[in-house]
Design a protein around this motif. Structure first.
Motif, PDB file in Angstrom:
ATOM      1  N   LEU A 128      47.652  55.295  27.498  1.00 48.19           N
ATOM      2  CA  LEU A 128      46.456  55.062  28.294  1.00 48.19           C
ATOM      3  C   LEU A 128      45.682  56.359  28.453  1.00 48.19           C
ATOM      4  CD1 LEU A 128      47.941  52.767  31.102  1.00 48.19           C
ATOM      5  CD2 LEU A 128      46.989  52.109  28.883  1.00 48.19           C
ATOM      6  N   TYR A 132      42.603  55.780  34.627  1.00 54.12           N
ATOM      7  CA  TYR A 132      42.964  54.397  34.906  1.00 54.12           C
ATOM      8  C   TYR A 132      43.478  54.264  36.337  1.00 54.12           C
ATOM      9  CZ  TYR A 132      47.634  56.141  33.708  1.00 54.12           C
ATOM     10  OH  TYR A 132      48.796  56.873  33.646  1.00 54.12           O
ATOM     11  N   CYS A 171      41.544  50.875  31.943  1.00 55.91           N
ATOM     12  CA  CYS A 171      42.303  51.670  30.973  1.00 55.91           C
ATOM     13  C   CYS A 171      41.491  51.884  29.694  1.00 55.91           C
ATOM     14  CB  CYS A 171      43.607  50.972  30.619  1.00 55.91           C
ATOM     15  SG  CYS A 171      44.668  50.640  32.037  1.00 55.91           S
TER      16      CYS A 171
END
Length: 273
Positions: A128, A132, A171
């Motif tokens: 990721l 996020y 994300c």
């Protein structure tokens, strides 16, 4: 035996970032060969000294591919594929899939883009990117729609579902480097394909431009899916307990009818307009 190992190594690398690195290494080897052929002593000396530390550079450069290969080996094991249970409670898992499909259908009808990632064995934190947001929320139709509603704080990016709960939102995912992707596929599709190339995750993509739903798994994109096909593919890819024999039979019929050139023994990308 050596030829078989080389074949499967190339088959695994083609279409990944490792393939580009391998191409670059091939160019460097060609330069080294011509340097020896032309008796360029200084260049040959440089290359000869590079080989001593080259193995460490290769490990660093191919770290994502090595990690992915080990993850797949752990998933399948030495005695065949172990199978995957999305959650031990099959009833909850089915309810989650139903909620996701209902939300995806609503978003597709409203032409609202969405990217939903189902985590399997491989943990996705290391893949990721960006800022996020951690959620740990129940999966529901209303929450998914609210997350992807334009102009809301979390709409830009993907959500990750882990153990039947929404674990992360907003994300940013790695994009595929496959150059054969049709131009009409946008960033969401490229991100969905990219994360499934590097991990064992399953990605559901809702197209904002076309109002269609697609599914990506193992670098393969299944496009323009209806709700029945979408549910069967999700149940199969996530390994949720059900009548496996019937699902496998149905999948063969689906793939034969809608993806006639799909070959499950070869890692290819199937694009469907």
């Amino acid at each position: 035996m050596v030829a078989v190992i080389i074949y499967y190594l190339l088959k695994f690398l083609i279409g990944t970032r490792g393939w580009q690195i391998l191409t670059g290494i091939g160019i460097v080897l060609s330069l080294w060969f011509f340097a020896k052929l032309l008796k360029l002593k200084t260049v040959v000396w440089i290359f000869d000294n590079l080989w001593t530390v080259g193995i460490f550079f290769l490990i660093v450069l191919f770290q994502p591919e090595i990690r992915n290969a080990l993850a797949k080996l752990g998933e399948k094991g030495f005695l065949g594929e172990r199978g995957f249970y999305f959650n031990k409670n099959s009833r909850n898992s089915k309810k989650v899939i139903d909620e996701v499909i209902r939300a995806s259908t609503f978003l597709a009808e409203k032409r609202i883009g969405a990217l939903i990632i189902f985590e399997r064995f491989t943990k996705l934190e290391h893949y990721l990117e960006g800022n996020y947001v951690k959620l740990d929320a129940l999966v529901s139709l209303e929450l998914i729609i609210n997350i992807f509603e334009p102009k809301t704080p979390l709409h830009d990016g993907a959500i990750v579902i882990r153990n039947n709960r929404i674990a992360y939102a907003k994300c940013v995912l790695p994009l595929t480097i496959n150059t054969d992707i049709p131009s009409h596929l946008g960033t969401r599709h490229r991100a969905g394909i990219g994360i499934t190339e590097e991990t064992d995750a399953v990605a559901l993509i809702v197209s904002e431009e076309r109002g269609t739903i697609s599914l990506a798994y193992d670098g393969i994109l299944y496009s323009d899916l209806d709700n029945l096909t979408l549910k069967k593919l999700l149940m199969e890819f996530l390994g949720i307990e059900t009548n496996k024999r019937n699902i496998t039979k149905d999948l063969r019929e689906i793939i034969r009818d809608k993806y006639s050139d799909y070959n499950p023994l070869r890692k290819v990308n199937k694009w469907k307009r």
